[in-house]
Design a protein around this motif. Sequence first.
Motif, PDB file in Angstrom:
ATOM      1  N   ALA A 118       0.838  -1.302  -0.013  1.00 35.24           N
ATOM      2  CA  ALA A 118      -0.264  -0.067  -0.028  1.00 35.24           C
ATOM      3  C   ALA A 118       0.865   1.222  -0.080  1.00 35.24           C
ATOM      4  CB  ALA A 118      -0.949  -0.153   1.224  1.00 35.24           C
TER       5      ALA A 118
ATOM      6  N   ASP B  12      -9.117  -0.658  -3.133  1.00 44.68           N
ATOM      7  CA  ASP B  12      -9.881  -0.752  -4.336  1.00 44.68           C
ATOM      8  C   ASP B  12     -11.154  -1.353  -4.261  1.00 44.68           C
ATOM      9  OD1 ASP B  12     -10.527  -1.526  -7.133  1.00 44.68           O
ATOM     10  OD2 ASP B  12      -8.762  -2.024  -7.661  1.00 44.68           O
TER      11      ASP B  12
ATOM     12  N   ARG C  84       3.866   2.107 -11.992  1.00 44.61           N
ATOM     13  CA  ARG C  84       2.553   1.755 -12.020  1.00 44.61           C
ATOM     14  C   ARG C  84       1.942   1.644 -13.256  1.00 44.61           C
ATOM     15  NH1 ARG C  84      -2.205   6.093 -10.443  1.00 44.61           N
ATOM     16  NH2 ARG C  84      -3.957   4.657  -9.976  1.00 44.61           N
TER      17      ARG C  84
ATOM     18  N   THR D  13      -6.008   3.841  -0.670  1.00 47.88           N
ATOM     19  CA  THR D  13      -5.666   2.706  -1.745  1.00 47.88           C
ATOM     20  C   THR D  13      -6.486   1.807  -1.652  1.00 47.88           C
ATOM     21  OG1 THR D  13      -4.333   1.631  -0.190  1.00 47.88           O
ATOM     22  CG2 THR D  13      -3.309   3.340  -1.519  1.00 47.88           C
TER      23      THR D  13
ATOM     24  N   ARG E 212       2.300   1.867  -3.481  1.00 51.33           N
ATOM     25  CA  ARG E 212       0.924   2.455  -4.208  1.00 51.33           C
ATOM     26  C   ARG E 212       0.830   4.035  -4.053  1.00 51.33           C
ATOM     27  NH1 ARG E 212      -1.689  -2.508  -2.512  1.00 51.33           N
ATOM     28  NH2 ARG E 212      -3.624  -0.962  -1.826  1.00 51.33           N
ATOM     29  N   CYS E 213       0.800   4.267  -2.824  1.00 54.92           N
ATOM     30  CA  CYS E 213       0.469   5.525  -2.413  1.00 54.92           C
ATOM     31  C   CYS E 213       1.446   6.507  -3.289  1.00 54.92           C
ATOM     32  CB  CYS E 213       0.813   5.664  -0.821  1.00 54.92           C
ATOM     33  SG  CYS E 213      -0.702   5.283   0.113  1.00 54.92           S
TER      34      CYS E 213
ATOM     35  N   GLU F  70       0.797   6.829  -6.790  1.00 52.25           N
ATOM     36  CA  GLU F  70      -0.648   7.339  -7.065  1.00 52.25           C
ATOM     37  C   GLU F  70      -0.370   8.904  -6.850  1.00 52.25           C
ATOM     38  OE1 GLU F  70      -3.978   5.492  -5.518  1.00 52.25           O
ATOM     39  OE2 GLU F  70      -3.215   3.359  -5.876  1.00 52.25           O
TER      40      GLU F  70
END
Length: 300
Positions: free
Chosen positions: A35, A148, A63, A146, A38-39, A42
């Motif tokens: 996570a 989904d 990504r 994050t 991903r942060c 993003e």
Amino acid sequence: RLRFRDDHQHHRSAVEVLRVSDFVVFAPNFTISSAGKRCLHELADDLVGRGLCASICGPEIRRPGAKAPPISLPEARRGYGTVAIYPETVEGNPLRSLRVARWCLNRPGLGGDERFPETDRVFWHTDAIEPFILGGRKVGKLHLPTLDSHIFYPPPPGSTREGLAFYKGKHLDADPHEVPGVSDGLEITRSWPSHEELGPIFRRVRALVTFDDFTALTDEARACDCPVVISKRGPLALMDDERVLDCRDLGRSGVGWWLPGEHIETSIVRAGVPREVSRRLETVRMEYQEQLTQLIEEFR
């Protein structure tokens, strides 16, 4: 952990510098199972989405569908006025930027610097992290959700559940036999199952038992109406139990602690069924946009 440490002062003439980007996010390789990673990826894309010139420095794996262009370390160092955004795991100021934002996605000191320079502006992903921040100038929370909702959602009404799942996380030495009723459960690891396969598992099992008190699986399971029991303290060990739960951005329903000697079934009943995660998620997404604006305005 990123270790491009370089704390030397560098004097550059106006001829040598070039404005290459408004923001450069310093990030490791993209991993769907992390996570925190991903942060970072993003965030770079979200800055581009706001019409800003933003790049990402560091990763070889980006990504899928990334909007933020990559930038090399030498190119980023040539930038004048660039805001460098570092996670708490980065030591020093590898981009040699005069304007630095530290984004604490986990408790500082577990990797990277324990204390930040006083000139750094510091943001934190969740309020549970804020008490552990030393140095820098605290600005505010920047919580990028994050979760989904295409993967993690409740099962159809009337669905039956069976069995348990457990997760050791970073605590590889954790012994599930210490928690009565857990050892026969399905073990989730940092590499199995795939991110997409987690949703069906959480919609099937009766509860997730985690030995890590700071994992995105807690919210992902609860989004599937799966109760979560935290069975061992981790990065937030110095905080009061109730405060750890109160700091959860998606609410505290459906999550609770395992008490030593207690059978896991008792802990599951006490945790209860998650009821507010989906509703809170929409609010958190709107709050993030306001927090992102605060980050941008801080460096105007």
